[in-house]
Design a protein around this motif. Structure first.
Motif, short mmCIF file in Angstrom:
data_model
loop_
_atom_site.label_atom_id
_atom_site.label_comp_id
_atom_site.label_asym_id
_atom_site.label_seq_id
_atom_site.Cartn_x
_atom_site.Cartn_y
_atom_site.Cartn_z
N TYR A 49 -3.48 25.15 -5.01
CA TYR A 49 -4.60 25.94 -4.50
C TYR A 49 -5.89 25.13 -4.57
CZ TYR A 49 -1.67 30.05 -4.11
OH TYR A 49 -0.70 30.93 -3.72
N ILE A 50 -6.02 24.36 -5.65
CA ILE A 50 -7.23 23.53 -5.79
C ILE A 50 -7.25 22.47 -4.67
CG2 ILE A 50 -8.41 21.86 -7.28
CD1 ILE A 50 -7.15 23.55 -9.65
N ASP A 51 -6.07 21.86 -4.45
CA ASP A 51 -5.98 20.86 -3.37
C ASP A 51 -6.32 21.47 -2.03
OD1 ASP A 51 -5.27 19.03 -5.18
OD2 ASP A 51 -3.14 18.92 -4.61
N MET A 52 -5.79 22.71 -1.81
CA MET A 52 -6.04 23.36 -0.52
C MET A 52 -7.54 23.61 -0.34
SD MET A 52 -4.43 26.83 1.08
CE MET A 52 -5.22 28.03 0.03
N ALA A 53 -8.18 24.11 -1.40
CA ALA A 53 -9.60 24.43 -1.29
C ALA A 53 -10.42 23.17 -0.96
CB ALA A 53 -10.10 25.06 -2.60
N GLY A 54 -9.94 22.03 -1.43
CA GLY A 54 -10.70 20.81 -1.18
C GLY A 54 -10.33 20.11 0.12
N MET A 55 -9.45 20.76 0.90
CA MET A 55 -8.94 20.08 2.08
C MET A 55 -9.94 20.20 3.23
SD MET A 55 -5.16 20.89 3.34
CE MET A 55 -4.51 20.09 4.77
N ARG A 56 -10.24 19.05 3.83
CA ARG A 56 -11.22 19.00 4.90
C ARG A 56 -10.79 19.86 6.10
NH1 ARG A 56 -11.03 15.69 8.70
NH2 ARG A 56 -9.37 14.56 7.63
#
Lengths: 559, 378
Positions: A49-56
């Motif tokens: 979820y953290i990775d997704m939130a940071g995804m451009r």
């Protein structure tokens, strides 16, 4: 076999329970996967979820997904509403022609049409663009890699389904409502806007929401046009995170990326159900339906012909000709004398070498999906309409819930399940996994179809068999199933049509030994072997055409 | 008088209660009923819709699960809440004719009849099936349409196929759920006689449900009037017609004038005070009636006559408010000192509205009935 009433109910509940377990397993796996690092089962983490939130690309993809949903539905209604109206409420003389064209178009899978448009309209080598350039010197006039074309092509492909879905509501519209307005001194125009439209609005709204959901979840068009054109939507992000070309497959992250889509579809399904209830409430009002008043089209019939011609050309004729042309030419080129001299069947020979396994697998996939889907749904429908206890209604509701899970996410969940359970049940990469996933996906539709038919048939038909000494199993096989046979046949035909042309689920789950025709076409297209992709497309179109025409005969009394 | 004479009734129901929804939570559709039907008897359950008559029938068939009581058919214990025994419908020695006929639409006439014989569990010998089908189709005059799809038959023909299917099984107990109510009126009236004649010729014990009082009176050997899940009265058609034990039964059977009254004199002659004056009643349907007790005075519309003898009993003077001509008879709305009285007279008594007439309420046709809430004679 002698089963008492209880034994028989238990038997059917066991069958229905296996379907429910699959649906639950699918939902559970999707959620578990989204909290799992890489593709490891059970190691809880929020990293995805953290990775997704940071995804451009995330927010543009969500935005694009909404645009695709709304745009597709809008274009779709522009064709489907007039067609439905013409078929149900006017004196248009050539309704049969329109119905036939709509049915024939079902034989073109959406990804094939999308491919044909890529071949026609891609900015560099598109046949149509090249034609314009050589004739007028205009270069790169059309660019198929755009949200607009994605929406438009999806709308073209979904038009027949939307028309067939709206037709009953339009046809059953009680024309005494209009007559009551006219004898009360209300003009036909006012009656249309104040009475007809508001009465049909819930039905049209429900259909719109349904196709919105479909438009955001199908991968056919965005997979063929969006990915090479670098247009991200949620489904392409999910696909890319599982596809090895872009790195090692990460089903955990794929599930997480799917969550916004799941939420969108779940909300859509809720609105859909709410609208459906409203639509039902309206239709309950009409007791005795009279044949609808058919409006005189007059000069408008030319406009109708124009619309049919436009849609038929864009949705059927142009893609079909493009596929045929591409199958006969060694590389993409506009028709010319030079091209004509290069025409050959060499790509057919190339394709023939590849065809056997995908062809057999496609047939097995269709048969398997139908068997699972029908055995599950007749059990669920019988329980939900005959026993009707809380347990049975819950089984029915859970099975229907599966509608909210987009095909691609269902595939991600099942793949994750198969990976996690690989040591116990070696389903990974097999046709079985694809069949079960497809069958689960089809259940919402097949149980709805069978339920509505079973509800119309009074249970006294079966009670009459019981009181005359006929056992449960025999009554089920000899009375219940034969009586709802038309609905079963309809469900079988639609499931056949859908599973034969399905791309999304097989694409996510297949391995070299379980490839089907649709995945073969997709891979050939992705690797630039357009001519062979075209040959395979013609094969699937031929198969689907037979099925579509068979369904036309089946649905003829309805349509 | 018409209590079952056999020692062992063919159908015996004891303390049967059926409720929809969870037991004990909702109101019972059938409330703790006892019923005995003897061998060969045609027993009719009569009542308004929602009274529980179809529920009782379906519980006997095994299609509806009761929550307490017992059902015995032909000595076989088919349901008993105490022992937990519940035989499924397919194993009970019954057959049933449904209101909707419930003919299997994908089968022909002969197939509809043969299917339960061939595929059922009632132990019909294989080589006997064809013979039985032919026999029963002939009996019901369906031989010439044996291969027709049932969906192409008229309502009356479908009804006969449903009856044929039920009779071919030679059930110990035949259950019929409003079998004639989907037919048009004239056919209904004609078939009543035919069905009754056929059933009694075969001698099959029958439990028959209807909401039509004429049908019930014509067909029944005995009948029960039901209301709100209970039997209000059980007896022969004559007993119920002449001696309704309650206001409900009196109102339900026949077109009865019912007037509030008070008992004035008991003994060999029963006198009551009514809005029409003091009248004599020939039949007393109240247990130990007491002077001063309030009750209902009843006289049927068709029993009222034009009076001529001023001095005789039960003569009232009335004026005609309204007359409705209906062919064989004329229905009058009469006014007796401000009290309304309906009567139906032969068409030769054609009296215009406004005219005064003398009416005789024949003593032998006048009843005293308890008001609902009081107990009647059983």
């Amino acid at each position: 076999m002698t089963l008492g009433p209880k034994g028989f109910v238990i038997l059917l509940r066991i069958i229905a329970a296996t379907a429910v377990i699959c649906v639950f397993a699918m939902l559970a796996m999707l959620i578990i996967a989204s909290f799992s690092p890489k593709s490891e089962f059970g190691a809880w983490t929020l990293a995805n979820y953290i990775d997704m939130a940071g995804m451009r690309q995330l927010w543009p993809a969500i935005f694009n997904t909404l645009v695709v949903g709304i745009g597709t539905t809008t274009f779709l209604l522009m064709f489907a509403l007039p067609f439905t109206w013409v078929l149900s409420r006017t004196d248009f003389a050539s309704k049969g022609v329109l119905l036939t064209i709509l049915t024939v178009s079902l034989a073109l899978p959406a990804f094939v049409t999308a491919m044909a448009y890529v071949w026609l309209l891609n900015p560099n080598s598109g046949i149509f663009n090249r034609l314009l350039e050589s004739a007028f010197g205009w270069s790169r006039v059309f660019n198929v890699y755009s949200l607009g074309w994605i929406c438009f092509i999806q709308a073209l492909m979904l038009t027949p389904a939307a028309v067939f879905m709206m037709l009953p509501a339009f046809r059953n519209f009680d024309s005494t409502l209009e007559e009551a307005a006219s004898v009360s001194g209300i003009s036909p125009r006012r009656a249309f806007f104040k009475i007809v439209l508001p009465t049909l609005a819930p039905a049209v709204g429900a259909v719109s929401i349904f196709f919105f959901i479909l438009a955001v979840e199908i991968f056919d068009v965005v997979g063929v046009i969006g990915m090479p054109g670098n247009i991200d939507v949620i489904t392409t992000l999910v696909y890319q995170s599982t596809y090895t070309v872009y790195g090692p497959p990460d089903y955990g992250f794929a599930a997480t990326l799917g969550m916004p889509l799941l939420a969108l579809c779940a909300i859509g399904v809720l609105i859909y159900l709410w609208l459906l209830r409203r639509a039902d409430r309206y239709s309950m009002l009409s007791g005795k339906n009279r044949a609808p008043i058919l409006r005189d089209l007059g000069r408008w019939r030319f406009a109708v012909w124009g619309l049919i011609g436009t849609w038929g050309t864009l949705a059927v004729v142009l893609p079909l000709l493009t596929v045929i042309w591409t199958s006969l030419t060694p590389y993409l080129q506009p028709p010319s004398m030079a091209a004509l001299s290069q025409l050959s069947f060499s790509s057919y020979r190339g394709a023939a070498g590849l065809v056997w396994a995908p062809f057999v697998n496609t047939i097995l996939l269709v048969i398997g999906t139908i068997v699972f889907s029908i055995v599950w749904s007749v059990s669920v429908s019988w329980l939900a309409t005959r026993v009707r206890s809380k347990i049975d209604k819950a089984l029915d509701a859970i099975v229907f819930l599966s509608l909210a899970v987009p095909g691609m996410l269902a595939a991600v969940a099942m793949q994750f399940l198969a990976l996690s359970a690989y040591h116990w049940v070696p389903l990974l990469g097999t046709l079985w996994l694809i069949i079960i996933t497809m069958a689960i996906r089809s259940l919402a539709f097949t149980t709805r179809t069978l339920n509505s038919s079973a509800l119309q048939i009074h249970s006294s038909l079966e009670e009459a068999a019981y009181v005359s000494g006929v056992g449960r199993m025999r009554t089920f096989l000899r009375i219940f199933l034969p009586v709802i046979k038309p609905a079963i046949m309809f469900a079988v035909l639609v499931t056949t049509l859908i599973s034969a042309r399905e791309l999304t689920i097989p694409l996510m789950l297949y391995s070299p030994r379980s490839s089907v025709i649709s995945t073969t076409i997709f891979d050939l297209q992705a690797t630039g072997r357009y001519d062979e992709a075209a040959v395979f497309s013609l094969l699937i179109i031929a198969i689907l055409l037979v099925l579509a025409l068979a369904s036309r005969r089946r649905t003829a009394p309805i349509a | 008088m018409s209590e079952p004479t056999n020692d062992k009734p063919l159908l015996s129901v004891r303390g049967l209660a059926v409720s929809y929804g969870r037991a004990g939570q909702s109101e019972n559709a059938v409330q703790y009923l006892d019923l005995d039907v003897s061998e060969g008897e045609m027993f009719v359950l009569l009542g308004p819709s929602g009274c529980g008559k179809t529920t009782l029938l379906r519980a006997v068939a095994g299609l509806q699960a009761p929550h307490s009581g017992s059902v015995t058919i032909d000595g076989q214990d088919v349901y008993n809440s105490k022992s937990g025994n519940s035989v499924p419908p397919e194993k009970r020695p019954v057959s049933m004719v449904f209101q909707s006929y419930a003919l299997w639409p994908h089968m022909s006439v002969a197939e509809n009849v043969a299917f339960p014989l061939r595929e059922g569990r009632r132990g019909v010998p294989r080589d006997e099936v064809a013979e039985r089908v032919t026999e029963v189709l002939e009996m019901l005059g369906l031989s010439n349409m044996r291969d027709r799809p049932v969906t192409t038959l008229s309502g009356g023909q479908q009804q006969r196929v449903a009856l044929a299917r039920a009779l071919a099984l030679r059930p110990r107990l035949l259950l019929m759920d409003e079998p004639l109510s989907n037919l048009d009126y004239e056919l209904q009236v004609r078939l009543r006689g035919q069905v009754k004649e056929l059933v009694s010729r075969i001698g099959v014990t029958t439990l028959y449900v209807t909401h039509n009082q004429n049908e019930a009176l014509e067909m029944a050997d005995r009948l029960a009037v039901m209301d709100a899940g209970k039997f209000r009265q059980i007896g022969s058609p004559r007993e119920l017609y002449h001696g309704p034990s309650s206001e409900f039964v009196a109102r339900f059977i026949g077109d009865m004038n019912l007037l509030p009254a008070r008992i004035a004199e008991v003994g060999p002659n029963l006198w009551v005070d009514t809005p029409l004056g003091r009248l004599r009643a020939g039949t007393n349907c109240i247990d130990d009636a007491k002077v001063g007790q309030s009750c209902l005075f009843g006289v049927r519309q068709e029993d009222i006559e034009i009076g001529d003898n001023q001095g005789a009993d039960n003569i009232v003077s009335a004026s005609v408010d309204r007359a409705t001509f209906s062919g064989d008879s004329i229905s009058y709305q009469m006014n007796v000192n401000g009290t309304g009285l309906q009567c139906r007279l032969h068409r030769r008594f054609d009296v215009p509205p406004g005219r005064d007439v003398l009416l005789r309420l024949p003593v032998e046709h006048c009843l005293v009935v308890p008001t609902d809430g009081q107990t009647g004679a059983s």
